[in-house]
Motif scaffolding. Structure first.
Motif, PDB file in Angstrom:
ATOM      1  N   GLN A  29       0.829  -1.200   0.000  1.00  0.00           N
ATOM      2  CA  GLN A  29       0.000   0.000   0.000  1.00  0.00           C
ATOM      3  C   GLN A  29       0.870   1.260   0.000  1.00  0.00           C
ATOM      4  O   GLN A  29       1.702   1.439   0.891  1.00  0.00           O
ATOM      5  CB  GLN A  29      -0.913   0.013   1.227  1.00  0.00           C
ATOM      6  N   PRO A  30       0.708   2.143  -0.983  1.00  0.00           N
ATOM      7  CA  PRO A  30       1.486   3.391  -1.000  1.00  0.00           C
ATOM      8  C   PRO A  30       0.782   4.502  -0.229  1.00  0.00           C
ATOM      9  O   PRO A  30      -0.440   4.652  -0.307  1.00  0.00           O
ATOM     10  CB  PRO A  30       1.554   3.727  -2.491  1.00  0.00           C
ATOM     11  N   ARG A  31       1.561   5.268   0.501  1.00  0.00           N
ATOM     12  CA  ARG A  31       1.047   6.440   1.204  1.00  0.00           C
ATOM     13  C   ARG A  31       1.995   7.602   0.921  1.00  0.00           C
ATOM     14  O   ARG A  31       3.032   7.744   1.571  1.00  0.00           O
ATOM     15  CB  ARG A  31       0.939   6.180   2.709  1.00  0.00           C
ATOM     16  N   LEU A  32       1.649   8.409  -0.068  1.00  0.00           N
ATOM     17  CA  LEU A  32       2.492   9.522  -0.482  1.00  0.00           C
ATOM     18  C   LEU A  32       2.097  10.801   0.251  1.00  0.00           C
ATOM     19  O   LEU A  32       1.006  10.898   0.808  1.00  0.00           O
ATOM     20  CB  LEU A  32       2.387   9.715  -1.992  1.00  0.00           C
ATOM     21  N   ARG A  33       3.015  11.772   0.245  1.00  0.00           N
ATOM     22  CA  ARG A  33       2.824  13.040   0.961  1.00  0.00           C
ATOM     23  C   ARG A  33       2.553  12.800   2.446  1.00  0.00           C
ATOM     24  O   ARG A  33       1.762  13.505   3.068  1.00  0.00           O
ATOM     25  CB  ARG A  33       1.692  13.853   0.326  1.00  0.00           C
ATOM     26  N   HIS A  34       3.216  11.808   2.998  1.00  0.00           N
ATOM     27  CA  HIS A  34       3.103  11.480   4.418  1.00  0.00           C
ATOM     28  C   HIS A  34       4.475  11.673   5.069  1.00  0.00           C
ATOM     29  O   HIS A  34       5.391  10.883   4.830  1.00  0.00           O
ATOM     30  CB  HIS A  34       2.641  10.034   4.612  1.00  0.00           C
ATOM     31  N   ARG A  35       4.608  12.711   5.850  1.00  0.00           N
ATOM     32  CA  ARG A  35       5.874  12.978   6.538  1.00  0.00           C
ATOM     33  C   ARG A  35       5.817  12.383   7.940  1.00  0.00           C
ATOM     34  O   ARG A  35       4.935  12.711   8.737  1.00  0.00           O
ATOM     35  CB  ARG A  35       6.145  14.479   6.634  1.00  0.00           C
ATOM     36  N   TRP A  36       6.777  11.511   8.226  1.00  0.00           N
ATOM     37  CA  TRP A  36       6.863  10.910   9.556  1.00  0.00           C
ATOM     38  C   TRP A  36       7.407  11.937  10.541  1.00  0.00           C
ATOM     39  O   TRP A  36       8.433  12.573  10.286  1.00  0.00           O
ATOM     40  CB  TRP A  36       7.774   9.689   9.512  1.00  0.00           C
ATOM     41  N   THR A  37       6.713  12.097  11.676  1.00  0.00           N
ATOM     42  CA  THR A  37       7.133  13.090  12.669  1.00  0.00           C
ATOM     43  C   THR A  37       7.535  12.473  13.998  1.00  0.00           C
ATOM     44  O   THR A  37       7.921  13.200  14.914  1.00  0.00           O
ATOM     45  CB  THR A  37       6.010  14.115  12.907  1.00  0.00           C
ATOM     46  N   GLY A  38       7.430  11.141  14.122  1.00  0.00           N
ATOM     47  CA  GLY A  38       7.870  10.500  15.357  1.00  0.00           C
ATOM     48  C   GLY A  38       6.891   9.455  15.853  1.00  0.00           C
ATOM     49  O   GLY A  38       6.097   8.897  15.087  1.00  0.00           O
ATOM     50  N   TRP A  39       6.971   9.201  17.151  1.00  0.00           N
ATOM     51  CA  TRP A  39       6.116   8.202  17.787  1.00  0.00           C
ATOM     52  C   TRP A  39       5.238   8.857  18.846  1.00  0.00           C
ATOM     53  O   TRP A  39       5.591   9.883  19.426  1.00  0.00           O
ATOM     54  CB  TRP A  39       6.963   7.136  18.489  1.00  0.00           C
ATOM     55  N   ARG A  40       4.116   8.225  19.099  1.00  0.00           N
ATOM     56  CA  ARG A  40       3.294   8.544  20.264  1.00  0.00           C
ATOM     57  C   ARG A  40       2.877   7.209  20.858  1.00  0.00           C
ATOM     58  O   ARG A  40       2.000   6.534  20.344  1.00  0.00           O
ATOM     59  CB  ARG A  40       2.081   9.390  19.883  1.00  0.00           C
ATOM     60  N   GLY A  41       3.586   6.804  21.909  1.00  0.00           N
ATOM     61  CA  GLY A  41       3.390   5.460  22.433  1.00  0.00           C
ATOM     62  C   GLY A  41       3.880   4.445  21.418  1.00  0.00           C
ATOM     63  O   GLY A  41       5.007   4.535  20.922  1.00  0.00           O
ATOM     64  N   ASP A  42       3.028   3.475  21.077  1.00  0.00           N
ATOM     65  CA  ASP A  42       3.376   2.469  20.075  1.00  0.00           C
ATOM     66  C   ASP A  42       3.018   2.904  18.656  1.00  0.00           C
ATOM     67  O   ASP A  42       3.267   2.158  17.698  1.00  0.00           O
ATOM     68  CB  ASP A  42       2.658   1.148  20.378  1.00  0.00           C
ATOM     69  N   ALA A  43       2.435   4.069  18.518  1.00  0.00           N
ATOM     70  CA  ALA A  43       1.953   4.514  17.208  1.00  0.00           C
ATOM     71  C   ALA A  43       2.987   5.370  16.486  1.00  0.00           C
ATOM     72  O   ALA A  43       3.737   6.137  17.102  1.00  0.00           O
ATOM     73  CB  ALA A  43       0.660   5.298  17.365  1.00  0.00           C
ATOM     74  N   LEU A  44       3.010   5.240  15.166  1.00  0.00           N
ATOM     75  CA  LEU A  44       3.772   6.139  14.310  1.00  0.00           C
ATOM     76  C   LEU A  44       2.897   7.346  14.001  1.00  0.00           C
ATOM     77  O   LEU A  44       1.694   7.201  13.763  1.00  0.00           O
ATOM     78  CB  LEU A  44       4.155   5.440  13.004  1.00  0.00           C
ATOM     79  N   VAL A  45       3.493   8.521  13.997  1.00  0.00           N
ATOM     80  CA  VAL A  45       2.738   9.747  13.753  1.00  0.00           C
ATOM     81  C   VAL A  45       3.188  10.351  12.421  1.00  0.00           C
ATOM     82  O   VAL A  45       4.387  10.472  12.156  1.00  0.00           O
ATOM     83  CB  VAL A  45       2.941  10.765  14.889  1.00  0.00           C
ATOM     84  N   PHE A  46       2.216  10.729  11.600  1.00  0.00           N
ATOM     85  CA  PHE A  46       2.504  11.308  10.288  1.00  0.00           C
ATOM     86  C   PHE A  46       1.725  12.602  10.096  1.00  0.00           C
ATOM     87  O   PHE A  46       0.603  12.748  10.586  1.00  0.00           O
ATOM     88  CB  PHE A  46       2.098  10.341   9.165  1.00  0.00           C
ATOM     89  N   ASP A  47       2.336  13.517   9.357  1.00  0.00           N
ATOM     90  CA  ASP A  47       1.623  14.666   8.814  1.00  0.00           C
ATOM     91  C   ASP A  47       1.247  14.313   7.383  1.00  0.00           C
ATOM     92  O   ASP A  47       2.118  13.992   6.567  1.00  0.00           O
ATOM     93  CB  ASP A  47       2.498  15.917   8.829  1.00  0.00           C
ATOM     94  N   ALA A  48      -0.042  14.355   7.080  1.00  0.00           N
ATOM     95  CA  ALA A  48      -0.545  13.965   5.768  1.00  0.00           C
ATOM     96  C   ALA A  48      -1.404  15.091   5.199  1.00  0.00           C
ATOM     97  O   ALA A  48      -1.706  16.065   5.895  1.00  0.00           O
ATOM     98  CB  ALA A  48      -1.354  12.676   5.893  1.00  0.00           C
ATOM     99  N   PRO A  49      -1.800  14.985   3.938  1.00  0.00           N
ATOM    100  CA  PRO A  49      -2.626  16.045   3.341  1.00  0.00           C
ATOM    101  C   PRO A  49      -3.894  16.357   4.127  1.00  0.00           C
ATOM    102  O   PRO A  49      -4.359  17.500   4.137  1.00  0.00           O
ATOM    103  CB  PRO A  49      -2.954  15.478   1.954  1.00  0.00           C
ATOM    104  N   ASP A  50      -4.453  15.337   4.803  1.00  0.00           N
ATOM    105  CA  ASP A  50      -5.683  15.550   5.570  1.00  0.00           C
ATOM    106  C   ASP A  50      -5.415  15.851   7.035  1.00  0.00           C
ATOM    107  O   ASP A  50      -6.346  15.852   7.846  1.00  0.00           O
ATOM    108  CB  ASP A  50      -6.587  14.317   5.456  1.00  0.00           C
ATOM    109  N   GLY A  51      -4.151  16.088   7.391  1.00  0.00           N
ATOM    110  CA  GLY A  51      -3.817  16.402   8.772  1.00  0.00           C
ATOM    111  C   GLY A  51      -2.988  15.320   9.434  1.00  0.00           C
ATOM    112  O   GLY A  51      -2.637  14.309   8.820  1.00  0.00           O
ATOM    113  N   SER A  52      -2.685  15.518  10.697  1.00  0.00           N
ATOM    114  CA  SER A  52      -1.870  14.569  11.446  1.00  0.00           C
ATOM    115  C   SER A  52      -2.696  13.343  11.824  1.00  0.00           C
ATOM    116  O   SER A  52      -3.889  13.452  12.127  1.00  0.00           O
ATOM    117  CB  SER A  52      -1.330  15.240  12.709  1.00  0.00           C
ATOM    118  N   PHE A  53      -2.049  12.166  11.768  1.00  0.00           N
ATOM    119  CA  PHE A  53      -2.744  10.954  12.199  1.00  0.00           C
ATOM    120  C   PHE A  53      -1.739   9.952  12.743  1.00  0.00           C
ATOM    121  O   PHE A  53      -0.535  10.062  12.519  1.00  0.00           O
ATOM    122  CB  PHE A  53      -3.551  10.338  11.052  1.00  0.00           C
ATOM    123  N   GLU A  54      -2.252   8.967  13.477  1.00  0.00           N
ATOM    124  CA  GLU A  54      -1.431   7.921  14.069  1.00  0.00           C
ATOM    125  C   GLU A  54      -1.819   6.574  13.481  1.00  0.00           C
ATOM    126  O   GLU A  54      -2.977   6.345  13.124  1.00  0.00           O
ATOM    127  CB  GLU A  54      -1.627   7.886  15.589  1.00  0.00           C
TER     128      GLU A  54
END
Length: 211
Positions: free
Chosen positions: A136-161
Motif C-alpha cells: 500500500q502506498p502512502r504519499l505526501r506522508h511525513r513521519w514526525t515520530g512516535w506517540r506510544g506504540d503509534a507512528l505519527v505522520f503529517d498527511a494532506p488531511d492532517g496529522s494521524f497515528e
C-alpha cells in the motif's frame, strides 16, 4: 549494533510493517517483506516514489559492475557489507532487473546499465510488482515520530497515528532535500534516545596517501 556477521540471522516476519521512505532501499524492503507474506505500507513525504533513482537515471543509471565478486567486494573494504553483497551480488541484481522486464548490458568500462539507459521504465515495472504484491502506498506522508506504540505522520488531511507490528526506517541521508533526502529523521530518533552518527559524503569517497 548491526554488523557483517548478523546479516544472515533469520528473523520472524511481522504481520504488518510500515516502511518509511520510498527510495530503492525502502521499496526493496517492501518487496522482500510482501513476498514473505507481510502486509506492507510504504510512507513517503514526497508526491512520488524513487525521485533520487529517477535523477540517477539521467546519467544512464549505472546499476552495478560486471567485475568478479572478489574484486567487487574489495571496493567496500573497511565496511560491514561483505555478506550483504554476497547475499545479493551483481548477478542477482541483473537477474532481478530482467525479471522486471528490464534488460541490462555491460558498458565498455565494465559498468552495468539498463538497456533503456533510463530509470523510469525500471521504476514503473517495480511499482507494478509492488502493487501486485499488495503493498500500500502512502504519499505526501511525513513521519514526525512516535506517540506510544503509534507512528505519527503529517498527511494532506492532517496529522494521524497508525500502529504496525514493525517499522523500517529507510529515509536515506541528507544529500538532496529537494528530492526527499533532508536528514530530518535523525533529530527524531535522537530525541527518542537513539544514537546516530554524523552524515558524511558517500558517493565520491577516495583515499590519498599524503606521505
Amino acid at each position: 549494533m548491526f554488523d557483517d556477521k548478523t546479516w544472515n540471522v533469520p528473523l520472524s516476519v511481522p504481520k504488518s510493517c510500515a516502511v518509511i521512505g520510498g527510495g530503492p532501499a525502502g521499496l526493496m524492503a517492501a518487496e522482500t517483506l510482501a513476498e514473505a507474506g507481510c502486509l506492507v505500507t510504504v510512507y513517503d513525504r514526497m508526491p512520488s516514489f524513487g525521485r533520487k533513482l529517477l535523477m540517477a537515471g539521467v546519467g544512464g543509471l549505472n546499476l552495478t559492475h560486471s567485475e568478479g565478486l572478489e574484486a567487487f567486494l574489495s571496493r567496500y573494504r573497511g565496511m560491514p557489507l561483505g555478506s550483504m553483497v554476497e547475499a545479493f551480488p551483481p548477478e542477482a541484481l541483473r537477474a532481478w532487473c530482467e525479471d522486471l522486464g528490464q534488460e541490462t548490458f555491460v558498458g565498455s568500462s565494465g559498468r552495468v546499465f539498463p538497456k533503456s539507459l533510463k530509470a523510469s521504465p525500471l521504476l514503473r515495472a517495480w511499482l507494478r510488482r509492488l502493487a501486485e504484491l499488495g503493498v500500500q502506498p502512502r504519499l505526501r506522508h511525513r513521519w514526525t515520530g512516535w506517540r506510544g506504540d503509534a507512528l505519527v505522520f503529517d498527511a494532506p488531511d492532517g496529522s494521524f497515528e497508525t500502529v504496525h507490528d514493525a517499522a523500517i526506517l529507510a529515509m536515506g541521508g541528507a544529500s538532496w532535500a529537494k528530492l526527499g533526502s533532508d536528514g530530518a529523521w535523525s533529530g527524531i530518533v535522537e530525541q527518542a534516545g537513539v544514537a546516530t552518527a554524523p552524515f558524511k559524503p558517500a558517493n565520491c569517497s577516495f583515499e590519498v596517501d599524503w606521505r
